[in-house]
Design a protein around this motif. Structure first.
Motif, short mmCIF file in Angstrom:
data_model
loop_
_atom_site.label_atom_id
_atom_site.label_comp_id
_atom_site.label_asym_id
_atom_site.label_seq_id
_atom_site.Cartn_x
_atom_site.Cartn_y
_atom_site.Cartn_z
N MET A 94 0.81 -1.22 0.00
CA MET A 94 0.00 0.00 0.00
C MET A 94 0.84 1.27 0.00
N ALA A 95 1.93 1.26 0.79
CA ALA A 95 2.76 2.45 0.89
C ALA A 95 3.63 2.60 -0.36
N GLY A 96 3.82 1.53 -1.10
CA GLY A 96 4.55 1.59 -2.35
C GLY A 96 6.06 1.56 -2.20
N LYS A 154 2.87 16.22 -5.86
CA LYS A 154 2.34 14.87 -5.73
C LYS A 154 1.06 14.83 -4.92
N PRO A 155 0.01 15.47 -5.45
CA PRO A 155 -1.24 15.55 -4.68
C PRO A 155 -1.82 14.15 -4.38
N TYR A 156 -1.48 13.17 -5.21
CA TYR A 156 -2.05 11.84 -5.00
C TYR A 156 -1.52 11.20 -3.72
N ARG A 157 -0.26 11.52 -3.41
CA ARG A 157 0.31 11.01 -2.15
C ARG A 157 -0.48 11.53 -0.97
N LYS A 158 -0.83 12.81 -1.05
CA LYS A 158 -1.61 13.42 0.02
C LYS A 158 -2.97 12.72 0.12
N THR A 159 -3.62 12.54 -1.04
CA THR A 159 -4.94 11.92 -1.02
C THR A 159 -4.88 10.52 -0.41
N ILE A 160 -3.84 9.78 -0.76
CA ILE A 160 -3.77 8.41 -0.26
C ILE A 160 -3.54 8.41 1.25
N MET A 161 -2.73 9.34 1.74
CA MET A 161 -2.53 9.42 3.19
C MET A 161 -3.84 9.77 3.90
N LEU A 403 4.74 4.89 -9.61
CA LEU A 403 3.44 5.16 -10.23
C LEU A 403 2.90 6.54 -9.86
N PHE A 404 3.44 7.13 -8.79
CA PHE A 404 3.06 8.51 -8.45
C PHE A 404 4.07 9.51 -9.01
N ASP A 405 4.97 9.04 -9.82
CA ASP A 405 6.03 9.91 -10.35
C ASP A 405 6.02 9.95 -11.87
N MET A 406 4.86 9.63 -12.45
CA MET A 406 4.79 9.54 -13.90
C MET A 406 5.02 10.89 -14.54
N HIS B 401 -5.64 -1.93 -8.71
CA HIS B 401 -5.43 -0.84 -7.78
C HIS B 401 -5.92 0.47 -8.38
N GLY B 402 -6.17 1.44 -7.48
CA GLY B 402 -6.69 2.72 -7.93
C GLY B 402 -5.67 3.84 -7.84
N LEU B 403 -4.39 3.50 -7.92
CA LEU B 403 -3.36 4.52 -7.72
C LEU B 403 -3.32 5.55 -8.85
N PHE B 404 -3.91 5.19 -10.00
CA PHE B 404 -4.03 6.17 -11.08
C PHE B 404 -5.39 6.86 -11.06
N ASP B 405 -6.16 6.62 -10.03
CA ASP B 405 -7.51 7.18 -9.95
C ASP B 405 -7.68 8.04 -8.72
N MET B 406 -6.56 8.55 -8.20
CA MET B 406 -6.62 9.31 -6.96
C MET B 406 -7.42 10.60 -7.15
#
Lengths: 448, 448
Positions: A94-96, A154-161, A403-406, B401-406
């Motif tokens: 999950m944390a990647g 990296k807003p997605y990192r924030k969302t996931i946290m 995957l968060f660094d595309m 996984h939804g890591l591209f759907d954040m």
């Protein structure tokens, strides 16, 4: 194969002691010790070779461990190298990243010590995501100070946290005195050491403890599950690394994969092994820093540790491997480097992303920018070995997915990626501001 | 545990045959058959119960299979349900979803048949990423027509496909006659059936073959590795599902996890099992479509298949589970539904994301929006069972996984997520345009 039941403690097999921490010269009464559970402090100081992993932590490990160790055959073919390249992949959780290994353990020990809520700092967000997941597992509250540059990129990192239940605050923030001070100074992109200072300040809140992250010696201990698994997997493959290579921020990634192999070599139970640290040219603490007593964060309230450092006031230029933007390496990694037991190289991010992209194409995993540093280190090491007519086995720590660094990979492929490096005079200026202290012991025989 | 060596073929255990495909009424000479390797066509038609997986494919499977099956204890606790919820997680591979299972097999068979390059269509990008990875593995060229709405919303999917060596084109595109026609009509957000038609047209290029994706019966066969592993894992746990639930686009996801269990029930070797299809309210083919002969794409050049369909000209409203925006279900899923062997429900995306967010918080995995449909189906099924005083075991296909759907999860948590649904009259209009054909056999006993 099961995940290990014990961590391996390299301190048991070293013939020297780490230089002691010193109180800060400004007389600050603070310090980490009141924050950290006694169980972790005991681990930090232990010289027992094997330290039992709590059953509850092993049970959590089983959700994603053992992680795969694979041979990068297609990368080898693309390079036309005679070297064997193996990689251990820690990104499929999950944390990647590998950071979850110690986050689970730390959350467990804090919970056991009666903590209700953790305050932490994160650079690229990998530590923040990992500790958010650890806190979720053991039902702790969690506030994450995230370096603002990463928070924005990296807003997605924030969302996931946040999905994991953590509260995420961009640092420097208006929430702490430290944050307000740096904002007032016009420092808005942030650094890990500022975020650390903010998280420390947060512990004024009742029931809240600071959780250091991954530079501490006990984090390196926790990460040895990676190397212990890798050792068993290498044995199964009939291979054994001549070189173990990892990206280095504070160094727990290198420690985790390499210390078990190093321990075998030190006790004569295994062959010699070269530990190779890869750092960014934008934050070259081992290759251009100084082995000196310094603060671990920007608060200047914590004990001084003897580390390879660029100075706690050093602000590395913005780049994509946020996890490597720390001004120093942990004291254990630093001591090993000082004694010539670790080699270090620094690379610019364009060449790093070139190797990361090649790796993804060949092996089907997009490396985190931090891990791409290790990949590039392996690529260079393989090429150099080919030139010398050698065919070593190289073990790479593929510590996380990208995957968060595309967007960074996209920038690389568009030719718009900055190729940042830091000027020598900037480093000199920063080092001139190191705290002045009398060293308690001479580090005889070292490079420092 | 090793991945399976054989696929399970449900056709062996059915007491009926699938309605035959029909030539298109406009007399088009085209069709899929010249595109598809004979090996795959044989699989499509085979009634052998077990079909051997080629060694080269099993070797690739070992890179990420077996995938974990876990009990969602914390989700159960959060719901306060007496149901047991198990999930099988297919997201921890490069493609990020179950689609890699069939992509590897298809790439293998196309390569073996002498194909140089594949042309494919993708909705949210999961199939495109999977086939890009399959092509990379077996050294095939790859062009992906990606539904433009997803191409714009999910640039990272594009980047990852490109990193794997694929060429990615937004659909409708200027590259094909079909694409130009739809662009001229002002249809710019695209649909999967338009993208399919564009990929079909691409096969005019020498050495290029069309690769259908995951609606074909052989894709469903390939996906049975999921259910076969789940069966072994359930046995190990001493659990057995009463309900198997999956999000349904064309249906390979449901087929893969559920057919092995269904087969056991049909042959009397296992207990009864309920198959539960979850589709979006924005594209409700099973719950609101018609069981009729229809085109599988917008080219209207391919054979007609008897399917539950909303009409190949139906454009589902934009929503986040792009993989479920297909106008029909595969003919095997459709026939089973027609005979009452599958139940179907449709949900709106807000309730789906609520359950997806809850799942992430509890279990530490962010489900793809497609998979979040399955999670929501399980949540509702568990609540209904509680009301009836029952305590079933529910097996969920956590297909990706939804890591591209954040950004979608962020929108949900901000309260800005559209809650799309499609009006009955829109469906009626679309169904009125179904091709008129004489049915070769009566589907006696069905719902159609």
């Amino acid at each position: 194969m099961d995940p290990p039941n014990d961590w391996y403690n390299l301190l048991a097999d070293l013939d020297f002691e780490l230089p002691p921490d010193l109180p800060p010269p400004n007389g600050a009464a603070g310090g980490l010790s009141p924050q950290i559970p006694l169980s972790l402090i005991r681990q930090e100081l232990s010289t027992k070779r094997w330290i039992a992993i709590p059953d509850d932590v092993v049970a959590r490990f089983r959700q994603w461990r053992p992680t795969p160790l694979r041979r990068a055959r297609e990368l080898e073919a693309a390079l036309g190298t005679r070297a064997t390249i193996l990689y251990k992949y820690e990104g499929a959780n999950m944390a990647g990243s590998h950071k979850l290994n110690t986050a689970v353990a730390q959350a467990y020990y804090y919970k056991a010590a009666g903590t209700k809520r953790l305050a932490v700092a994160t650079g690229a967000g990998q530590w923040g995501t990992a500790i958010a997941e650890g806190c979720r597992m053991f039902e702790l509250g969690c506030r994450v100070y995230m370096v603002r540059k990463s928070y924005e990129d990296k807003p997605y990192r924030k969302t996931i946290m946040e999905m994991l239940g953590a509260e995420v605050v961009p640092s420097p923030s208006e929430e702490t005195e430290t944050g307000r001070r740096f904002l007032a100074e016009g420092q808005s992109s942030g650094t890990l050491s500022i975020a650390l200072a903010e998280a420390m300040e947060e512990t004024l809140v009742e029931g809240t403890r600071f959780c250091a992250g991954s530079a501490e010696t006990y984090s390196m201990l926790h990460q040895t599950v990676v190397g212990l698994e890798a050792m068993a997997q290498c044995s199964e493959l009939g291979a054994w690394p001549d070189v173990v290579v990892a990206g280095v921020g504070a160094g727990s990634n290198l420690a985790g994969i390499a210390f078990p192999f190093l321990g075998r070599a030190l006790t004569g139970e295994g062959p010699e092994v070269r530990l190779l640290s890869v750092e960014p040219a934008a934050c070259p603490k081992l290759t251009k820093g100084r082995y000196a007593y310094d603060y671990t964060d920007s608060s200047e309230q914590t004990p001084l540790q003897k580390m390879y450092t660029l100075g706690s006031r050093f602000t590395p230029p913005s780049m994509h491997a946020g996890g490597l933007r720390y001004h120093a390496t942990g004291k254990l990694i630093s001591a090993l480097f000082d004694r010539g037991m670790i080699d270090a190289v620094a690379y610019r991010q364009q060449e790093v992303f070139a190797s990361g992209t090649l790796f993804a194409r060949c092996e089907g995993i997009v490396p985190a920018p931090e891990s791409a540093h290790a990949v590039h280190g392996a690529v260079v090491a393989a090429r150099e070995a080919d030139e010398r007519g050698e065919s070593p086995t190289i073990l790479v720590s593929l510590s996380g997915h990208g995957l968060f660094d595309m967007s960074a990979y996209e920038a690389y492929s568009n030719g718009t990626l900055d190729d940042v490096e830091v000027a020598d005079e900037t480093i000199e200026e920063s080092l001139a501001q190191l705290p002045e202290v009398a060293e308690p012991v001479a580090s005889a025989g070292g490079r420092g």
